[in-house]
Write an enzyme that holds these catalytic residues in place. Structure first.
Site, PDB file in Angstrom:
ATOM      1  N   ASP A 171      43.635  54.069  73.063  1.00 39.03           N
ATOM      2  CA  ASP A 171      42.404  53.480  72.514  1.00 39.03           C
ATOM      3  C   ASP A 171      41.382  54.577  72.220  1.00 39.03           C
ATOM      4  O   ASP A 171      40.606  54.490  71.264  1.00 39.03           O
ATOM      5  CB  ASP A 171      41.798  52.443  73.479  1.00 39.03           C
ATOM      6  CG  ASP A 171      42.261  51.018  73.155  1.00 39.03           C
ATOM      7  OD1 ASP A 171      43.382  50.852  72.623  1.00 39.03           O
ATOM      8  OD2 ASP A 171      41.510  50.056  73.436  1.00 39.03           O
TER       9      ASP A 171
ATOM     10  N   LYS B 232      48.593  63.197  86.533  1.00 37.50           N
ATOM     11  CA  LYS B 232      47.510  63.253  87.531  1.00 37.50           C
ATOM     12  C   LYS B 232      48.146  63.672  88.855  1.00 37.50           C
ATOM     13  O   LYS B 232      48.012  62.992  89.888  1.00 37.50           O
ATOM     14  CB  LYS B 232      46.826  61.869  87.612  1.00 37.50           C
ATOM     15  CG  LYS B 232      45.627  61.795  88.523  1.00 37.50           C
ATOM     16  CD  LYS B 232      44.377  62.452  87.960  1.00 37.50           C
ATOM     17  CE  LYS B 232      43.256  62.442  88.985  1.00 37.50           C
ATOM     18  NZ  LYS B 232      42.075  63.234  88.569  1.00 37.50           N
TER      19      LYS B 232
ATOM     20  N   TYR C 156      51.704  48.438  85.694  1.00 36.60           N
ATOM     21  CA  TYR C 156      51.837  47.167  84.995  1.00 36.60           C
ATOM     22  C   TYR C 156      52.975  46.320  85.554  1.00 36.60           C
ATOM     23  O   TYR C 156      52.905  45.099  85.558  1.00 36.60           O
ATOM     24  CB  TYR C 156      52.110  47.416  83.506  1.00 36.60           C
ATOM     25  CG  TYR C 156      50.896  47.733  82.682  1.00 36.60           C
ATOM     26  CD1 TYR C 156      50.035  48.761  83.045  1.00 36.60           C
ATOM     27  CD2 TYR C 156      50.603  47.016  81.541  1.00 36.60           C
ATOM     28  CE1 TYR C 156      48.926  49.064  82.277  1.00 36.60           C
ATOM     29  CE2 TYR C 156      49.504  47.309  80.765  1.00 36.60           C
ATOM     30  CZ  TYR C 156      48.666  48.333  81.134  1.00 36.60           C
ATOM     31  OH  TYR C 156      47.571  48.626  80.373  1.00 36.60           O
TER      32      TYR C 156
ATOM     33  N   ASP D 240      42.446  63.341  83.073  1.00 40.87           N
ATOM     34  CA  ASP D 240      40.992  63.301  82.878  1.00 40.87           C
ATOM     35  C   ASP D 240      40.541  64.397  81.908  1.00 40.87           C
ATOM     36  O   ASP D 240      39.744  64.162  80.996  1.00 40.87           O
ATOM     37  CB  ASP D 240      40.235  63.354  84.222  1.00 40.87           C
ATOM     38  CG  ASP D 240      40.779  64.383  85.198  1.00 40.87           C
ATOM     39  OD1 ASP D 240      41.782  65.048  84.889  1.00 40.87           O
ATOM     40  OD2 ASP D 240      40.177  64.542  86.289  1.00 40.87           O
TER      41      ASP D 240
ATOM     42  N   ASP E 291      47.749  53.515  77.744  1.00 45.74           N
ATOM     43  CA  ASP E 291      46.906  52.412  77.278  1.00 45.74           C
ATOM     44  C   ASP E 291      45.503  52.939  76.981  1.00 45.74           C
ATOM     45  O   ASP E 291      44.936  52.691  75.920  1.00 45.74           O
ATOM     46  CB  ASP E 291      46.849  51.311  78.350  1.00 45.74           C
ATOM     47  CG  ASP E 291      45.971  50.156  77.919  1.00 45.74           C
ATOM     48  OD1 ASP E 291      46.067  49.754  76.745  1.00 45.74           O
ATOM     49  OD2 ASP E 291      45.177  49.666  78.751  1.00 45.74           O
TER      50      ASP E 291
HETATM   51  C1  IPM Z   1      47.917  47.356  74.617  1.00 44.81           C
HETATM   52  C2  IPM Z   1      47.149  46.274  75.334  1.00 44.81           C
HETATM   53  C3  IPM Z   1      48.009  45.667  76.434  1.00 44.81           C
HETATM   54  C4  IPM Z   1      48.319  46.783  77.422  1.00 44.81           C
HETATM   55  C5  IPM Z   1      47.404  44.460  77.151  1.00 44.81           C
HETATM   56  C6  IPM Z   1      46.961  43.400  76.206  1.00 44.81           C
HETATM   57  C7  IPM Z   1      48.374  43.900  78.157  1.00 44.81           C
HETATM   58  O1  IPM Z   1      45.935  46.743  75.821  1.00 44.81           O
HETATM   59  O2  IPM Z   1      48.996  47.060  74.071  1.00 44.81           O
HETATM   60  O3  IPM Z   1      47.431  48.484  74.576  1.00 44.81           O
HETATM   61  O4  IPM Z   1      47.487  47.078  78.289  1.00 44.81           O
HETATM   62  O5  IPM Z   1      49.409  47.347  77.311  1.00 44.81           O
HETATM   63 MN    MN Z   2      45.445  48.722  75.157  1.00 42.67          MN
END
Ligand code: IPM
Ligand code: MN
Ligand code: NAD
Length: 365
Positions: free
Chosen positions: A256, A196, A146, A228, A252
């Site tokens: 999710d 990884k 990032y 993975d 990230d």
């Molecule tokens: C998160 C989001 C952000 C990230 C994006 C919006 C830049 O997906 O906070 O998880 O990837 O960190």
């Molecule tokens: Mn995210």
């Protein structure tokens, strides 16, 4: 009476809707604890770009600088709408990453929590969920791909190319390692290090530093798992995890997935901690697909308030009561539509109804 300044950044999409509910709970928690939370609202995200020409305007920076903590709603637009904003001003690059960098919020806590009583929200089978899901992802938030060097252009063969690098130095790894070990030490004393190293040199250094820092925490058992495989174990046996630590992009994606195994990203709050400042935000995005309908789940935003109460203001007891108040709404059989499953027997309620029910439950606790 203590007074704290809280910067309130509504954000985009469902941001303002879920922030309205979170602010109700923040104000109530203040009243119940002889604490004044002075709310400083500031534009941030795509909406700020359209109203102020920048997604992280100077006035917002000044307000955040002055604040004791920052409460931030999700930012961002749909894929198509994003194209209306120049790439570098799009709120992810133009506001969110600069916010993280400005306050060096390197330690991102993303709890993945589903008590047994509401395990039916999860798409996983009850026999996999067992006694519920309860682990925390600690994501490094200001390094890696990032924030590494980025270069785009046309190469000698006339082809468009891109080169972006995954960068960490040992200090950046050591400080997140320390946070992870300290957290594991206070919980079940098992730390899953996600990496990884079979491919990435960054993971080789990451693992080396993890092991060095681990020497100061002999009581914590470290388990190294390739990222993975970790994705699979999150579905097949999430109960094995208690504290997981990983670099920025792995965190990230796996966080999710954490929302996925709970049943909704709407159940994912987070805390982003820096050396001097912290900000709190849901882990999810602005959900353009449901924005403006009054149906977003405000749990993630209210949970972010609970994390703020605990981590910025030491109001641990009140934070616990906020979590309980939210769980009691579910226990009474209510939820926003994101958590409804075919054949499930829940009463669907709106964003504001959920918030009002949390307010009632908290007031009675
Ligand atoms: C998160 C989001 C952000 C990230 C994006 C919006 C830049 O997906 O906070 O998880 O990837 O960190
Ligand atoms: Mn995210
Ligand atoms: P998203 O997280 O916004 O949505 C993914 C899915 O989860 C959607 O179906 C959405 O309706 C659902 N969802 C998310 N939060 C919910 C909630 N509280 N209640 C009910 N359902 C919820 O991901 P996306 O659609 O890929 O991204 C939308 C925008 O958000 C993009 O511009 C992205 O860059 C941005 N984003 C911002 C942040 C942040 O501000 N920290 C985080 C992630 C994504």
């Amino acid at each position: 009476m203590s007074t704290y300044k809280i910067a309130i950044l509504d954000g985009d999409g469902i941001g303002p809707e879920i922030m309205t509910e979170a602010v109700k709970i923040l104000e109530l928690a203040g009243e119940r604890n002889n604490t004044k939370f002075e709310l400083l609202r500031a534009p941030f995200g795509a909406s700020a770009y359209f109203s102020h020409g920048q997604s992280f305007p100077e006035e917002t920076k000044a307000i955040c600088d002055e604040a004791d903590a920052i409460l931030k709603g999700p930012i961002g637009l749909s894929h198509e709408e994003s194209k209306k904003i120049p790439v570098d001003e799009q709120p992810e690059r133009g506001a969110l990453l600069p916010l993280r960098r400005r306050y060096d919020t390197f330690a991102n806590f993303r709890p993945v929590y589903l008590p047994k009583g509401i395990a039916h929200f999860s798409p996983l089978k009850p026999e996999i969920i067992g006694d519920g899901i309860d682990f925390i992802i600690i994501r490094e938030l200001v390094g890696g791909l990032y924030f590494g060097n980025k270069e785009t252009g046309v190469n000698a063969e006339g082809k468009r190319y891109v080169n972006e690098s995954l960068e960490y130095d040992e200090d950046q790894i050591a400080r997140i390692a320390k946070v992870a070990f300290e957290t594991a030490s206070k919980r079940k004393k098992v730390l899953h290090n996600i990496h990884k190293s079979n491919v990435l040199k960054s993971s080789v250094l990451w693992n080396e530093v993890m092991e060095e820092v681990g020497k100061d925490f002999p009581e914590v058992e470290v388990k190294h798992i390739l990222v993975d495989a970790a994705a699979t174990y999150l579905c097949l046996n999430p109960g094995q995890f208690d504290v997981m630590v990983m670099e920025n992009m792995f965190g990230d994606i796996l966080s999710d997935q954490g929302g996925g195994i709970l049943g909704s990203l709407g159940l994912m709050p987070s805390a982003c901690m820096g050396p001097e400042k912290a900000y709190y935000e849901p882990s999810h995005g602005s959900a353009p697909d449901i924005a403006g309908q009054g149906i977003a789940n405000p749990y993630s935003m209210i949970g972010s308030v609970a994390m703020m109460l605990e981590m910025s203001f030491n109001m641990n007891d009140e934070a616990r009561k906020v979590w309980h108040a939210m769980q009691s709404v579910f226990a009474d059989g209510y939820s926003t539509p994101d958590l409804s499953r075919p054949g499930s027997d829940v009463n669907l309620i709106s964003t504001s109804d959920f918030g009002d029910r949390v307010v009632n439950a908290l007031s009675n606790s």
